[in-house]
Design an enzyme around this catalytic site. Structure first.
Site, mmCIF file in Angstrom:
data_model
loop_
_atom_site.group_PDB
_atom_site.id
_atom_site.type_symbol
_atom_site.label_atom_id
_atom_site.label_comp_id
_atom_site.label_asym_id
_atom_site.label_seq_id
_atom_site.Cartn_x
_atom_site.Cartn_y
_atom_site.Cartn_z
ATOM 1 N N GLU A 19 1.141 -0.627 0.116
ATOM 2 C CA GLU A 19 -0.081 -0.381 -0.202
ATOM 3 C C GLU A 19 0.661 1.124 -0.061
ATOM 4 O O GLU A 19 2.013 1.416 0.745
ATOM 5 C CB GLU A 19 -0.867 -0.326 1.020
ATOM 6 C CG GLU A 19 -1.691 1.490 0.819
ATOM 7 C CD GLU A 19 -2.770 1.343 2.348
ATOM 8 O OE1 GLU A 19 -2.944 0.221 3.246
ATOM 9 O OE2 GLU A 19 -3.409 2.107 2.437
ATOM 10 N N ARG A 43 5.384 -13.221 9.894
ATOM 11 C CA ARG A 43 5.810 -11.455 9.009
ATOM 12 C C ARG A 43 7.667 -11.731 9.750
ATOM 13 O O ARG A 43 8.039 -12.612 10.815
ATOM 14 C CB ARG A 43 5.752 -11.206 9.716
ATOM 15 C CG ARG A 43 4.176 -10.971 9.919
ATOM 16 C CD ARG A 43 3.002 -9.453 10.395
ATOM 17 N NE ARG A 43 3.658 -8.457 10.029
ATOM 18 C CZ ARG A 43 2.552 -8.028 9.087
ATOM 19 N NH1 ARG A 43 1.772 -8.057 8.749
ATOM 20 N NH2 ARG A 43 2.801 -6.338 9.352
ATOM 21 N N LYS A 79 4.162 1.379 10.130
ATOM 22 C CA LYS A 79 3.846 2.239 9.275
ATOM 23 C C LYS A 79 3.462 3.432 10.266
ATOM 24 O O LYS A 79 3.690 5.061 9.852
ATOM 25 C CB LYS A 79 3.354 2.238 8.000
ATOM 26 C CG LYS A 79 3.559 1.116 7.373
ATOM 27 C CD LYS A 79 2.599 1.672 5.968
ATOM 28 C CE LYS A 79 2.774 0.074 5.093
ATOM 29 N NZ LYS A 79 2.069 -0.279 3.850
#
Ligand code: ATP
Ligand code: MG
Length: 572
Positions: free
Chosen positions: A41, A279, A289
């Site tokens: 994104e 992850r 983020k």
């Protein structure tokens, strides 16, 4: 275990993700095609966690002769920006990967909108006017069924009309959403009438003000994979519970007769397959983020590329090589269980790679003057230095020896313990690439601190001379006072002082390491003028360094990439 050993071990066994890919190819699924995608994104810079996904997505396509596309998952205009789009591309290239095409989820806004209309017409979606809190409350729990919305049975015509109004900008944000009508009692909570469209009256970085409704992740991701002909949609473990919904929407799409891509036309059974791995989480770092953006916005770090940040651009500015990041990712591997990865392991991968690449130079970080009293005043002598002794073809450069030198304060002790093999009064040491010297005395200031060390050199011991084989235990580095350059060295430490800041209940601001940056004055040899940011350097005996992007010929700034050995003592 050395990085190279682990690398070898990993080469023997392939990851479970690769097993899936191999089996599919062997079974001739998707016409023997492999196509992956990396779907960031564009709402922030890439971090080392993304590098793990990148290595997998691009790596599989590369290894099995397929293609990996870059797809920007730009379905939320509120946080997205072209600045991020550009930075993401730069980072992927720097890591050493090539994409086939660049796509944007926003390319499919029309298709997705049409698909939503289709679902409404089929009685499979409805407009809900409740608040997001009310909707959340009615979701139930995994063991308790949810409660149907009072708007669930709204007639098709009304739903169509309202959805169009939403898109024309006639409905306020948050006043209405479009929900898929699936099953409010499904044990998988994602099936309990998920929200698939919401109103956002924010200009989009690509589509401007064309749309006032935007699809949610679950309604965009799988369909985008499908439209593009992705065969293996590899993502992280948190998407495991989304997978049934991913498959569900693709079935619906196929049912509607959407045949959007070549792949579909080639093989009737085509469908993208989602596979999940764990992850990457790094000790002493945060990768959210939101938190990274806060650090940047509040000026707590020097931008997204601050060398302490876990971002790819931060690591690049700090002097990490792309190979070291890729090797680290090989070391940690891909599993189905979440874990916390040790920063020290990343650093050891960096050292191992830079040891092969870095140019050896001299720099003195905590200087004290050393005068060679028997060396003629005004005399200068060019000595030979190897740029990289690890490389047989290495270049050489000259270092100029003279009567007055800077050496490290730590390399001298007036009264030294037995095992101290550096310089001490009456003792001998070798000056790197130069002579053996003996300390004859010191000068102190009023406080009793040593301000100058006097030594005598032995002219017959120059490096390379056969007579030089006299045994001295220590070798120290130096720079010549007459031609060295004063520069700034930035010494970095962990950004956070606790091992797992993401799991800590305290506000992350409280967890920052106050000593994560120290700036010192240093003296460097003039050869360093020939280098530029991101060149790999080793300040001999001190650590790996690189020039900072803000370095100028007048004021050189060096970033410490990593020390020569792990000196981290744990979070104190
Ligand atoms: P957010 O959802 O907060 O915006 P994100 O970290 O999920 O952040 P994306 O840009 O959506 O960011 O991620 C792109 C891809 O990178 C996804 O496939 C995601 O699974 C993967 N990814 C993100 N973080 C990690 C991580 N820490 N380890 C491995 N893969 C990751
Ligand atoms: Mg995400």
């Amino acid at each position: 275990m050395a990085v190279s050993d682990i690398e070898e071990k990993k080469n023997e066994s392939i990851s479970f993700v690769e097993e899936f890919v191999k089996t599919d190819l062997e079974e001739g699924k998707n016409g023997g095609r492999i196509q992956t995608r990396f779907p960031p994104e564009p709402n922030g810079y890439l971090h080392i966690g993304h590098a793990k996904a990148i290595c997998m997505d691009f790596g599989m396509a590369e290894k099995y002769g397929g293609v990996c596309n870059l797809r920007f998952d730009d379905t939320n205009p509120t946080k997205e920006d072209t600045e991020y789009v550009d930075a993401i591309q730069e980072d992927i290239k720097w890591l050493g990967f090539k994409w086939g095409n660049v796509y944007y989820a926003s390319d499919y806004f029309q298709n997705l909108y049409d698909f939503a209309i289709r679902l409404i017409k089929d009685g499979k979606a409805y407009i809900d006017e409740q608040t997001s809190e009310q909707i959340a409350e009615q979701k139930g729990t995994p063991t308790q069924p949810g409660v149907a919305s009072p708007f669930r049975e709204r007639p098709v015509e009304e739903n169509l009309d309202l959805f169009e109004k939403m898109n024309r900008g006639e409905i306020e944000e948050g006043a209405m959403v479009l929900r898929a009508k699936i099953d409010m009692a499904n044990p998988n909570m994602h099936f309990r009438d998920p929200i698939i469209y919401r109103v956002k009256k924010v200009p989009h970085h690509r589509t401007g003000t064309k749309w006032n409704v935007y699809p949610n992740y679950d309604f965009a991701h799988g369909q985008s994979d499908y439209f593009e002909g992705v065969t293996h949609s590899i993502c992280t473990l948190e998407f495991v519970p989304h997978r049934p919904l991913y498959d569900f929407f693709i079935d619906e799409l196929k049912g509607c007769g959407f045949k959007m891509n070549e792949a579909e036309k080639q093989t009737e059974d085509y469908r993208p397959r989602q596979i999940e791995f764990n992850r990457l989480n790094l000790t002493y770092a945060v990768m959210s983020k939101r938190k990274m953006l806060a650090l940047v916005k509040e000026g707590l770090v020097d931008g997204w590329d601050d060398p302490r940040m876990p971002t790819i651009c931060g690591m690049r500015r700090r002097g990490y090589s792309p190979e070291s990041i890729r090797n680290f990712i090989k070391m940690i591997g891909y599993t189905k269980y979440d874990a916390l990865n040790d920063y020290a392991m990343l650093e050891s991968a960096v050292r191992e790679d830079l040891n092969k690449k870095a140019t050896r130079v001299s720099a003195v970080l905590n200087p004290v003057k050393c005068v060679i009293t028997n060396y003629p005043e005004g005399m200068k002598e060019a000595l030979d230095a190897t740029d990289n002794p690890e490389d047989e073809q290495s270049k050489h450069h000259e270092v100029e020896f003279s009567r007055e030198l800077w050496i490290e304060r730590d390399d001298f002790m007036e009264v030294a313990p037995k095992k101290f093999f550096r310089l001490t009064v009456g003792g001998e040491v070798r000056l790197k690439n130069a002579y053996i010297i003996r300390c004859t005395g010191v000068t102190k200031n009023q406080d009793g601190d040593v301000v100058e060390i006097q030594c005598e050199y032995d002219p017959l011991t120059r490096s390379g001379m056969p007579e030089a084989n006299r045994k001295v235990k220590g070798t120290i580095h130096w720079v010549s006072c007459h031609n060295c350059i004063e520069a700034e060295a930035r010494l970095y430490d962990r950004l956070f002082s606790v091992e797992n800041p993401s799991a800590d209940e305290r506000d992350f601001h409280e967890l920052l390491n106050p000593d994560s940056l120290s700036v010192v004055k240093c003296y460097v040899e003039p050869y360093l003028k020939e280098f530029k940011p991101m060149d790999y350097l080793q300040f001999q005996r001190t650590g790996y360094f690189t020039l900072d992007k803000n370095s100028t010929p007048e004021k050189m700034i060096f970033n410490r990439t990593v020390g020569l050995r792990d000196s981290w003592k744990g979070g104190k």
